[in-house]
Design a protein around this motif. Structure first.
Motif, PDB file in Angstrom:
ATOM      1  N   GLY B  88       0.823  -1.205   0.000  1.00 25.14           N
ATOM      2  CA  GLY B  88       0.000   0.000   0.000  1.00 25.14           C
ATOM      3  C   GLY B  88       0.858   1.255   0.000  1.00 25.14           C
ATOM      4  O   GLY B  88       0.607   2.191  -0.763  1.00 25.14           O
ATOM      5  N   LEU B  89       1.905   1.256   0.841  1.00 28.36           N
ATOM      6  CA  LEU B  89       2.777   2.436   0.905  1.00 28.36           C
ATOM      7  C   LEU B  89       3.469   2.660  -0.438  1.00 28.36           C
ATOM      8  O   LEU B  89       3.565   3.793  -0.915  1.00 28.36           O
ATOM      9  N   ARG B  90       3.905   1.558  -1.069  1.00 33.26           N
ATOM     10  CA  ARG B  90       4.540   1.692  -2.383  1.00 33.26           C
ATOM     11  C   ARG B  90       3.568   2.283  -3.382  1.00 33.26           C
ATOM     12  O   ARG B  90       3.898   3.184  -4.143  1.00 33.26           O
ATOM     13  N   SER B  91       2.356   1.761  -3.327  1.00 37.26           N
ATOM     14  CA  SER B  91       1.353   2.212  -4.287  1.00 37.26           C
ATOM     15  C   SER B  91       1.059   3.707  -4.095  1.00 37.26           C
ATOM     16  O   SER B  91       0.896   4.449  -5.062  1.00 37.26           O
ATOM     17  N   LEU B  92       1.007   4.152  -2.815  1.00 35.83           N
ATOM     18  CA  LEU B  92       0.759   5.580  -2.563  1.00 35.83           C
ATOM     19  C   LEU B  92       1.948   6.413  -3.015  1.00 35.83           C
ATOM     20  O   LEU B  92       1.780   7.508  -3.569  1.00 35.83           O
ATOM     21  N   ALA B  93       3.160   5.883  -2.790  1.00 32.48           N
ATOM     22  CA  ALA B  93       4.352   6.642  -3.149  1.00 32.48           C
ATOM     23  C   ALA B  93       4.491   6.761  -4.664  1.00 32.48           C
ATOM     24  O   ALA B  93       5.066   7.729  -5.170  1.00 32.48           O
ATOM     25  N   ARG B  94       3.937   5.779  -5.388  1.00 32.69           N
ATOM     26  CA  ARG B  94       4.027   5.839  -6.850  1.00 32.69           C
ATOM     27  C   ARG B  94       3.182   6.969  -7.421  1.00 32.69           C
ATOM     28  O   ARG B  94       3.434   7.435  -8.514  1.00 32.69           O
ATOM     29  N   ARG B  95       2.133   7.369  -6.687  1.00 27.98           N
ATOM     30  CA  ARG B  95       1.255   8.420  -7.210  1.00 27.98           C
ATOM     31  C   ARG B  95       1.248   9.599  -6.233  1.00 27.98           C
ATOM     32  O   ARG B  95       0.276   9.825  -5.519  1.00 27.98           O
ATOM     33  N   PRO B  96       2.350  10.339  -6.177  1.00 25.95           N
ATOM     34  CA  PRO B  96       2.466  11.385  -5.145  1.00 25.95           C
ATOM     35  C   PRO B  96       1.388  12.465  -5.286  1.00 25.95           C
ATOM     36  O   PRO B  96       0.903  12.981  -4.287  1.00 25.95           O
ATOM     37  N   ALA B  97       0.996  12.791  -6.517  1.00 20.44           N
ATOM     38  CA  ALA B  97       0.014  13.874  -6.691  1.00 20.44           C
ATOM     39  C   ALA B  97      -1.314  13.466  -6.085  1.00 20.44           C
ATOM     40  O   ALA B  97      -1.906  14.191  -5.277  1.00 20.44           O
ATOM     41  N   THR B 416      -6.510  -1.771   2.869  1.00 19.71           N
ATOM     42  CA  THR B 416      -5.279  -1.383   3.553  1.00 19.71           C
ATOM     43  C   THR B 416      -4.761  -0.071   2.980  1.00 19.71           C
ATOM     44  O   THR B 416      -4.350   0.828   3.712  1.00 19.71           O
ATOM     45  N   GLU B 417      -4.836   0.047   1.661  1.00 21.18           N
ATOM     46  CA  GLU B 417      -4.325   1.251   1.012  1.00 21.18           C
ATOM     47  C   GLU B 417      -5.110   2.483   1.463  1.00 21.18           C
ATOM     48  O   GLU B 417      -4.538   3.500   1.845  1.00 21.18           O
TER      49      GLU B 417
END
Lengths: 109, 895
Positions: B88-97, B416-417
């Motif tokens: 989940g953290l990776r996925s959020l970090a991939r889309r910072p905007a 979770t995300e």
């Protein structure tokens, strides 16, 4: 006819515990030992030994340590914990009662 | 210990997961090697064949690994969670905007909720530090004129002596008006200090943090105990938390007091929001406030609390205090209202003061609902966005499902995300709340005394924020997750569109937008009503103080002056003030109109009018004034004359009455020369003048009966100077203070302020409501507009090919725009209709909080939907216009 041990639920665990009560042993050795002791009557799918070991370790009945074999290879040795030893005694009793009961039913005419 | 062994094994599996996997590989490899060698040795086959047979006998390595992993059981979800969190953290970090926008918009919602909840927590929820608070009751004097009145000291003594069998202890407190300098150039403000009976702290079970509390032995002789106990906060701020403070001296009301102790940190008085700065023995109260207090039955100024004896019920205690009141009535005690009763209320039922508690509770829950709605809006926006994304990923998800991933694990990953997202937002929200509360704490509100609320983040608040964050995360994630993992695998795989696009799924997004529009319309209608309310309250003419005016309240304590000396002193002061630059008119009044803290009234009767049966007399508001007051305050003498030097204590008692009173009792309207009879005194008042009406208690009231008495005949030790000025009234107020102290260095000034600030207090409820609701309403409108923009924009993206075909077949740009906007407009109309219906119901609840505005105010109910409609049209039109520019060639090539 060689019977598959895992066919009878609970029997694999019991045999593993009994094997380990003699001496700590690695997974392959446990399998060999069971075959030898049962004179080839009891056979196990070698791979399914490991989930059973895992389960027993989780239950706290056995422990494991890494050691070296006679020809100097690293192997994981399983040993019986005190609670495993107690459980083995109880299990043997109940298994014998079960086997006697089963035998009595089968012998009856 | 079996469970210890088991727990250790599990913990190792959990903590050293990679290592465990590696070991498992090693163990399996060892097994295969050993078996291979055995076969080579015993069966005589070559090494390759032996290897093959060993593998066959072992079975599927991966399957066994899985079985081993499953064998860990129990805690396996925990390591799964670890993986989900990392993914989940990776996925959020991939889309910072996206993550930034999502976290910020959620943080706005959560922050607003946390801030409002902190207020509610501090005012309503937080428990009392009092020992066994359920045994303590508040005692009020219940009269016809006021239901929850304070007691006089003789009343308190009678109740104390007459209720020993129901109360184990009884105590009284009394606010002493002491002052603190607000700082350089900011004048003087009231600082509440409390005079408490010696039984007060023992009764409440409050222990001192340093030294000792005030005790019964500190409260024996009148004026004989100059000792002080400090409030904990005041000790921290004024004495820097000096641990050796006991024995130090401080000046209180011009006399040296010895510090005996400091209160505990969690005790801030028994009135929430009004923490006393320090406590003095009750026996010092008369000396400090300058009023006769101990022997005057009519001077009601004591808050009384008592502790019930074990086993005594409230009705038993009520019967006991009722007997005391009945005895007072039977004995015809002077100044005792024969209709008076004592009322008991459990301490735990009272927040601040019963008549105000109703409004505090209503306002608190209203605010909670409003911020809850704002959070819901922020959630629906993000849910809508996530839903769109989930639908776009429908095919991917379908592939996962087809390959055997369980639906539960996919839903869990999505949840979770979103939960991570909302927890991040919760952290940011707490920061935002702290900042908002800081703004509130430092805001210069026109309150008569500083409000001290402990707005710190305690366990309640943090727990609330955590709960809200988790709930928001679940809310955000659940609908998109369930929608996109609907087990219609074949349908999704077959679907031609890149973006799924089953009609049922789009309906979800539409429903979310309709919800948003509904909520924002309700909030905006509320904001509109309060804005209108504020507008109305501002346009009310209070009837006095229309021009720039400075105010200063001061005392002429009975310990320093006899009434005659005080009058001379006051005249010298007023004469001095009249010479100050810019000052145009100066007067003085005992208690300026529209003071919510203190009101005085008098009983009276008029010949020819039957006294009201319940009370035996009419009641009018009453003040004492010095003749200059009327000109300085801008209240006209419309008939008769003003008071003058000829009205002396030994001449006939005269009064000036309000126009409303004159019209009510003397139908010809000319009250001058008529008599107003008093209840207990023999000589009636002669009306010499009629004054123009002014608001007395509330801005919304209709003109009231009011009696002005001359200061020269009726003495009062507390006066407010009213100075109309052509200069900045702030500066004039400071000039009054400086001139007064120059003339009399020991002058007891209670407060300096401007007339605007005095009046602002009455407008504060409407002003705050309008401000807060407008802020939230605009926020809601913006969120709804963004949501609509997103939905229409998404529709445009999905229908690019259709638009291309339409254009290729000859549809022009405006027609395409109309088509797309119409889709959005339908949602606006549904949301608007639902919102209006809901608002019609909801605003009825606001009726009591509005000022002279109907809850169904037509201007609001027409204007707000128009504003919402315009904003919504714009939000739908912007993306639609973009679509109309699409070139058919490009559009048909899409996908």
């Amino acid at each position: 006819m060689a019977r598959r041990l895992e066919d009878l639920r609970g029997s694999l665990d019991l045999v593993i515990l009994k094997t380990l009560s003699l001496a700590p042993m690695h997974g392959w050795g446990i399998g060999q030992r069971i075959r030898q002791m049962s004179s080839g009557v009891l056979d196990i799918n070698q791979g399914s030994l490991y989930p059973a070991l895992q389960r027993l370790e989780k239950q706290g009945l056995i422990g494991s340590d890494w050691g070296t074999t006679g020809n100097n290879r690293r192997a994981r040795y399983y040993r019986l914990t005190p609670s495993g030893r107690r459980a083995l005694g109880e299990e043997i009793d109940s298994w014998q009662r079960f086997a006697e009961g089963l035998g009595a039913v089968l012998r009856s005419t | 210990m079996r469970w210890v062994d088991a727990a250790r094994a599990r913990l190792r599996l959990l903590l050293f997961r990679e290592e465990v996997e590696q070991r498992m590989d090693e163990e399996f490899r060892f097994h295969l090697d050993m078996e291979t060698e055995r076969l080579v040795r015993e069966a005589g086959v070559d090494r390759r064949e032996a290897r093959r047979r060993a593998r066959a006998a072992f079975g599927g390595v991966e399957a066994h690994k899985d079985a081993v992993r499953d064998g860990r059981g129990g805690w396996v979800w925990l390591s799964g969670l670890r993986r989900d969190v990392r993914d989940g953290l990776r996925s959020l970090a991939r889309r910072p905007a996206f993550t930034t926008v999502a976290v910020l918009s959620l943080a706005l919602g959560i922050g607003a909720n946390t801030a409002i909840f902190s207020l509610v927590n501090a005012v309503i929820l937080r428990g009392s530090p009092v020992e066994r608070p359920e045994e303590v009751v508040n005692l009020y004097l219940h009269q016809a004129s006021f239901e929850f009145g304070t007691l006089s000291y003789p009343d308190f003594e009678d109740v104390r002596d007459g209720t020993a069998e129901v109360f184990s202890d009884i105590a009284a407190s009394h606010f002493v008006p002491l002052t603190i300098d607000r700082g350089e150039g900011r004048g003087v403000g009231l600082a509440p200090a409390e005079a408490v009976t010696g039984s007060y702290f023992p009764m409440l079970g409050i222990e001192a943090a340093v030294g000792r509390t005030l005790l019964p032995s500190d409260d024996v002789a009148r004026g004989g105990h100059p000792v002080v106990m400090l409030d904990h906060r005041y000790w921290r701020s004024a004495f820097a938390g000096d641990p050796d403070v006991v024995g130090r001296e401080m000046r209180v009301g011009g006399r040296a007091y010895t510090v005996i102790g400091v209160g505990p940190p969690d005790f801030a008085g028994t009135v929430r929001g009004l923490a006393p700065t320090f406590y003095v023995p009750f026996m010092m109260a008369e000396e400090l406030n300058g009023f006769p207090l101990f022997d005057v039955r009519g001077h009601t100024a004591l808050f009384v609390k008592a502790r019930l004896r074990p086993g005594v019920t409230l009705p038993q205690a009520e019967a006991s205090v009722g007997a005391v009141a009945a005895q007072l009535t039977r004995d015809r005690i002077a100044n005792w209202d024969p209709a008076g009763q004592f009322a008991l209320l459990p301490l735990t039922d009272v927040l601040l003061f019963p008549p105000m508690d109703v409004f505090i509770r209503a306002a608190a829950w209203l605010l909670m609902v409003v911020v809850g709605l704002v959070l819901l809006l922020a959630c629906t926006n993000l849910a809508s966005f996530l839903l769109a994304r989930a639908l776009d990923r429908c095919k991917e998800v379908a592939v996962h499902l087809a390959l055997g991933a369980s639906r539960g694990s996919l839903v869990r990953r999505l949840l979770t995300e979103t939960t991570l997202l909302s927890l991040l937002a919760g952290g940011a929200g707490v920061g935002l709340a702290v900042w908002l509360l800081h703004l509130l704490a430092t805001a210069d509100l026109p309150l008569p005394t500083p409000v001290t609320l402990d707005l710190g983040l305690d366990g309640n608040v943090l727990g609330f924020t955590f709960g809200v964050s988790v709930a928001a995360g679940a809310l955000l994630g659940l609908v998109p997750a369930l929608q996109s993992t609907r087990p219609d695998v074949a349908g999704a795989l077959r679907s031609e569109n890149a973006g799924g696009g089953q009609p049922g799924q789009l309906r979800w997004r539409n429903a979310l937008v309709v919800t948003q529009l509904t909520i924002s319309l309700v909030l905006l209608v509320g904001a509109g009503l309060f804005l209108r309310s504020f507008q109305r309250v501002q346009s009310v003419d209070p009837g006095f103080g229309r021009e720039p005016t400075a105010l200063m309240t001061f005392l002429t304590p009975a310990t320093r002056f006899t009434p005659d000396e005080a009058r001379v002193h006051t005249r010298r002061l007023l004469d001095r003030f009249r010479t100050l630059p810019g000052v145009e008119a100066v007067g003085a009044i005992s208690n300026l109109h529209l003071n919510p803290l203190s009101q005085s009234s008098s009983d009276f009767n008029v010949d020819g009018f039957e006294p009201p049966t319940d009370h035996g007399a009419f009641i009018a508001d009453r003040v004492e004034v010095e003749p200059g007051f009327f000109a300085a305050a801008g209240i006209g003498i419309v008939r008769g004359r003003n008071f003058n030097d000829a009205d002396r204590p030994d001449t006939r008692p005269v009064v000036i009455v309000s126009e409303a009173m004159a019209r009510r009792f003397w139908t010809d309207g000319d009250a001058v020369g008529r008599l107003v009879r008093r209840r207990d005194e023999d000589s009636p008042w002669l009306v010499v003048g009629v004054a123009s009406d002014a608001k007395v208690r509330q801005l919304g009231e209709s003109p009231r009966d009011m009696i002005y008495l001359p200061y020269s005949q009726r003495f009062t030790p507390s006066l407010t100077v009213v100075a109309r000025t052509s200069l900045d009234p702030e500066r004039t107020a400071l000039a009054l203070l400086a001139a007064g102290r120059e003339l009399d260095p020991d002058l007891r000034v209670l407060e300096t302020k401007t007339m605007d600030r005095h009046l602002a207090l009455m407008r504060l409820p409407q002003q705050l409501s309008a401000f807060v609701l407008s802020a939230f309403g605009v926020l809601a409108l913006a969120l709804a507009a963004v949501g609509l923009y997103g939905v229409v924009g998404y529709g445009v993206a999905r229908r690019t090919r259709e638009i291309g075909i339409r254009k290729a077949l000859g549809a022009d740009g405006p027609r395409v725009v109309r088509l797309l906007v119409a889709g959005g407009l339908k949602l606006v109309l549904i949301g608007g209709a639902l919102g209006l219906a809901l608002a019609l119901v909801a605003t009825r609840l606001l009726g009591g909080l509005l000022f002279e505005v109907d809850a169904l105010d037509p201007l609001t109910f027409v204007g707000v939907p128009l504003v919402l409609g315009a904003a919504a049209l714009l939000a739908a039109w912007l993306p639609a216009r973009r679509a109309s520019r699409v070139s058919p060639v490009v559009a048909l090539r899409t996908d």
